[in-house]
Design a protein around this motif. Sequence first.
Motif, PDB file in Angstrom:
ATOM      1  N   GLN A   4      87.137 -18.396  81.511  1.00 27.55           N
ATOM      2  CA  GLN A   4      87.705 -17.480  82.501  1.00 27.55           C
ATOM      3  C   GLN A   4      87.038 -16.115  82.422  1.00 27.55           C
ATOM      4  OE1 GLN A   4      90.051 -18.180  84.931  1.00 27.55           O
ATOM      5  NE2 GLN A   4      89.406 -16.171  85.652  1.00 27.55           N
ATOM      6  N   ARG A   5      86.783 -15.652  81.214  1.00 23.38           N
ATOM      7  CA  ARG A   5      86.090 -14.367  81.044  1.00 23.38           C
ATOM      8  C   ARG A   5      84.669 -14.439  81.601  1.00 23.38           C
ATOM      9  NH1 ARG A   5      86.370 -11.178  75.651  1.00 23.38           N
ATOM     10  NH2 ARG A   5      85.779  -9.585  77.173  1.00 23.38           N
ATOM     11  N   ALA A   6      84.010 -15.553  81.397  1.00 21.85           N
ATOM     12  CA  ALA A   6      82.660 -15.728  81.938  1.00 21.85           C
ATOM     13  C   ALA A   6      82.688 -15.662  83.462  1.00 21.85           C
ATOM     14  CB  ALA A   6      82.078 -17.059  81.479  1.00 21.85           C
ATOM     15  N   GLU A   7      83.695 -16.303  84.065  1.00 23.89           N
ATOM     16  CA  GLU A   7      83.794 -16.266  85.524  1.00 23.89           C
ATOM     17  C   GLU A   7      84.061 -14.856  86.026  1.00 23.89           C
ATOM     18  OE1 GLU A   7      86.474 -18.293  89.118  1.00 23.89           O
ATOM     19  OE2 GLU A   7      86.730 -18.933  87.039  1.00 23.89           O
ATOM     20  N   ASN A   8      84.942 -14.113  85.324  1.00 25.81           N
ATOM     21  CA  ASN A   8      85.228 -12.732  85.713  1.00 25.81           C
ATOM     22  C   ASN A   8      83.990 -11.852  85.590  1.00 25.81           C
ATOM     23  OD1 ASN A   8      87.887 -13.468  86.146  1.00 25.81           O
ATOM     24  ND2 ASN A   8      88.605 -12.765  84.154  1.00 25.81           N
ATOM     25  N   PRO A  66      69.553   7.288  78.589  1.00 22.41           N
ATOM     26  CA  PRO A  66      70.445   6.373  79.321  1.00 22.41           C
ATOM     27  C   PRO A  66      70.455   4.984  78.677  1.00 22.41           C
ATOM     28  CG  PRO A  66      69.012   7.574  80.828  1.00 22.41           C
ATOM     29  CD  PRO A  66      68.494   7.827  79.453  1.00 22.41           C
ATOM     30  N   HIS A  67      71.646   4.398  78.613  1.00 27.53           N
ATOM     31  CA  HIS A  67      71.755   3.062  78.010  1.00 27.53           C
ATOM     32  C   HIS A  67      72.900   2.266  78.634  1.00 27.53           C
ATOM     33  CE1 HIS A  67      75.366   3.872  75.353  1.00 27.53           C
ATOM     34  NE2 HIS A  67      75.025   5.093  75.721  1.00 27.53           N
ATOM     35  N   TYR A  68      73.350   2.669  79.809  1.00 38.02           N
ATOM     36  CA  TYR A  68      74.501   2.014  80.422  1.00 38.02           C
ATOM     37  C   TYR A  68      74.184   0.579  80.809  1.00 38.02           C
ATOM     38  CZ  TYR A  68      78.136   0.869  83.818  1.00 38.02           C
ATOM     39  OH  TYR A  68      79.140   0.247  84.495  1.00 38.02           O
ATOM     40  N   GLN A  69      75.121  -0.344  80.508  1.00 37.66           N
ATOM     41  CA  GLN A  69      75.030  -1.740  80.900  1.00 37.66           C
ATOM     42  C   GLN A  69      76.245  -2.092  81.750  1.00 37.66           C
ATOM     43  OE1 GLN A  69      74.803  -3.519  76.941  1.00 37.66           O
ATOM     44  NE2 GLN A  69      72.636  -3.953  77.262  1.00 37.66           N
ATOM     45  N   ASN A  70      76.004  -2.864  82.807  1.00 44.38           N
ATOM     46  CA  ASN A  70      77.113  -3.231  83.689  1.00 44.38           C
ATOM     47  C   ASN A  70      78.181  -4.031  82.953  1.00 44.38           C
ATOM     48  OD1 ASN A  70      75.976  -2.062  86.071  1.00 44.38           O
ATOM     49  ND2 ASN A  70      74.561  -3.781  86.182  1.00 44.38           N
ATOM     50  N   VAL A  71      77.759  -4.933  82.096  1.00 40.48           N
ATOM     51  CA  VAL A  71      78.685  -5.663  81.220  1.00 40.48           C
ATOM     52  C   VAL A  71      78.075  -5.694  79.834  1.00 40.48           C
ATOM     53  CG1 VAL A  71      79.690  -7.092  83.048  1.00 40.48           C
ATOM     54  CG2 VAL A  71      77.672  -7.904  81.839  1.00 40.48           C
ATOM     55  N   VAL A  72      78.927  -5.552  78.820  1.00 40.63           N
ATOM     56  CA  VAL A  72      78.435  -5.542  77.447  1.00 40.63           C
ATOM     57  C   VAL A  72      78.047  -6.954  77.009  1.00 40.63           C
ATOM     58  CG1 VAL A  72      79.025  -5.005  75.049  1.00 40.63           C
ATOM     59  CG2 VAL A  72      79.819  -3.513  76.900  1.00 40.63           C
ATOM     60  N   MET A  73      78.879  -7.932  77.382  1.00 41.28           N
ATOM     61  CA  MET A  73      78.617  -9.323  77.013  1.00 41.28           C
ATOM     62  C   MET A  73      78.404 -10.145  78.282  1.00 41.28           C
ATOM     63  SD  MET A  73      80.891 -11.968  74.708  1.00 41.28           S
ATOM     64  CE  MET A  73      80.884 -10.849  73.316  1.00 41.28           C
ATOM     65  N   PRO A  74      77.225 -10.730  78.488  1.00 43.59           N
ATOM     66  CA  PRO A  74      76.948 -11.486  79.712  1.00 43.59           C
ATOM     67  C   PRO A  74      77.734 -12.791  79.767  1.00 43.59           C
ATOM     68  CG  PRO A  74      75.139 -11.716  78.177  1.00 43.59           C
ATOM     69  CD  PRO A  74      76.072 -10.702  77.573  1.00 43.59           C
ATOM     70  N   PRO A  75      77.847 -13.409  80.955  1.00 40.70           N
ATOM     71  CA  PRO A  75      78.585 -14.675  81.084  1.00 40.70           C
ATOM     72  C   PRO A  75      78.040 -15.779  80.183  1.00 40.70           C
ATOM     73  CG  PRO A  75      78.131 -13.736  83.252  1.00 40.70           C
ATOM     74  CD  PRO A  75      77.377 -12.909  82.263  1.00 40.70           C
ATOM     75  N   LYS A  78      77.030 -15.708  77.160  1.00 39.01           N
ATOM     76  CA  LYS A  78      77.601 -15.669  75.816  1.00 39.01           C
ATOM     77  C   LYS A  78      79.025 -16.219  75.814  1.00 39.01           C
ATOM     78  CE  LYS A  78      75.020 -12.244  73.188  1.00 39.01           C
ATOM     79  NZ  LYS A  78      75.128 -11.059  72.305  1.00 39.01           N
ATOM     80  N   HIS A  79      79.760 -15.924  76.877  1.00 40.06           N
ATOM     81  CA  HIS A  79      81.113 -16.473  76.967  1.00 40.06           C
ATOM     82  C   HIS A  79      81.066 -17.995  77.078  1.00 40.06           C
ATOM     83  CE1 HIS A  79      83.295 -12.703  77.140  1.00 40.06           C
ATOM     84  NE2 HIS A  79      82.444 -12.253  78.043  1.00 40.06           N
ATOM     85  N   HIS A  80      80.081 -18.523  77.816  1.00 39.41           N
ATOM     86  CA  HIS A  80      79.921 -19.980  77.896  1.00 39.41           C
ATOM     87  C   HIS A  80      79.628 -20.560  76.504  1.00 39.41           C
ATOM     88  CE1 HIS A  80      78.840 -19.540  82.405  1.00 39.41           C
ATOM     89  NE2 HIS A  80      80.093 -19.921  82.269  1.00 39.41           N
ATOM     90  N   ALA A  81      78.795 -19.863  75.744  1.00 37.23           N
ATOM     91  CA  ALA A  81      78.457 -20.337  74.399  1.00 37.23           C
ATOM     92  C   ALA A  81      79.683 -20.323  73.495  1.00 37.23           C
ATOM     93  CB  ALA A  81      77.345 -19.474  73.804  1.00 37.23           C
TER      94      ALA A  81
END
Length: 263
Positions: free
Chosen positions: A36-40, A204-213, A215-218
């Motif tokens: 669910q987190r990966a989908e979000n 600058p070091h901003y990332q849109n998401v810290v953990m990509p989808p 990794k959540h799948h893994a």
Amino acid sequence: MLISLRSKQYHCSFISLILVILVVSLCLYLAAWQLQRAENKQQRLDYIEAMKNKGEFSWAKLNYLPATFNKTGLQLKTKGKFNTHKYWLLDNRTLNGRPGYDVITIFYPSNSSQALLVNFGWIAQGESRNNLPTIQLPNHEIAINVQLKQGDLAGFYLNGAQLSVQGWPKLIQFIDIKMQTKQSTQQLVDFIAYAIDKNPYAQPHYQNVVMPPEKHHAYALQWLLIGIAALGIFIFAVRSQNNNQTKSSDFNTQIPTGEVNDK
């Protein structure tokens, strides 16, 4: 407790059965939660990508958007000036393993009555946390190219986190535009900007998401495999125990029980 499996009956303790059910259920829940987190995360990345495809916005064009429009992901290119006396250092920021701060400044777009918070990126922590680094901000008009974020800006922080210094610059533990509006006595818009291009003030070091989808799948696969392993170990242990009991029973039945004649 008696369990029937493939026309065979196996004995196991009730407590061990409950424990394995709990472990497997928890692993399946965590796997589903990670999916669910990966989908979000994927939905958020898709939204940001769609906003980027709209191109760069000017400050005037940005103000034509509805107030309810989520500006996360939009790119803004505008000119303006800094408030050179008031800025914040966002604590507990690390980059490549080094501790430091994010520099958050007040930026006044040209011909605007409102100000914008801009996170220009990371600077290293000094030898002592008691001495905050100073930033030399220009007092002339400059152009900035930034990406906007609106919504939950605080992220994770400890309960009771408060300002740790008086005066300016201020050391903060999280971003709260209402709090920073009160501190600076400036009229700030309800979104923040993150620097995209390199600048002389910070990195600058901003990332849109810290953990990509991915990794959540893994992690989801990891929890699923742990659940399957726990179930497999339980089945193997029950079968081994019952096989040992069967062998012991067969051995006992082969011992002769006839009478012994002593002459």
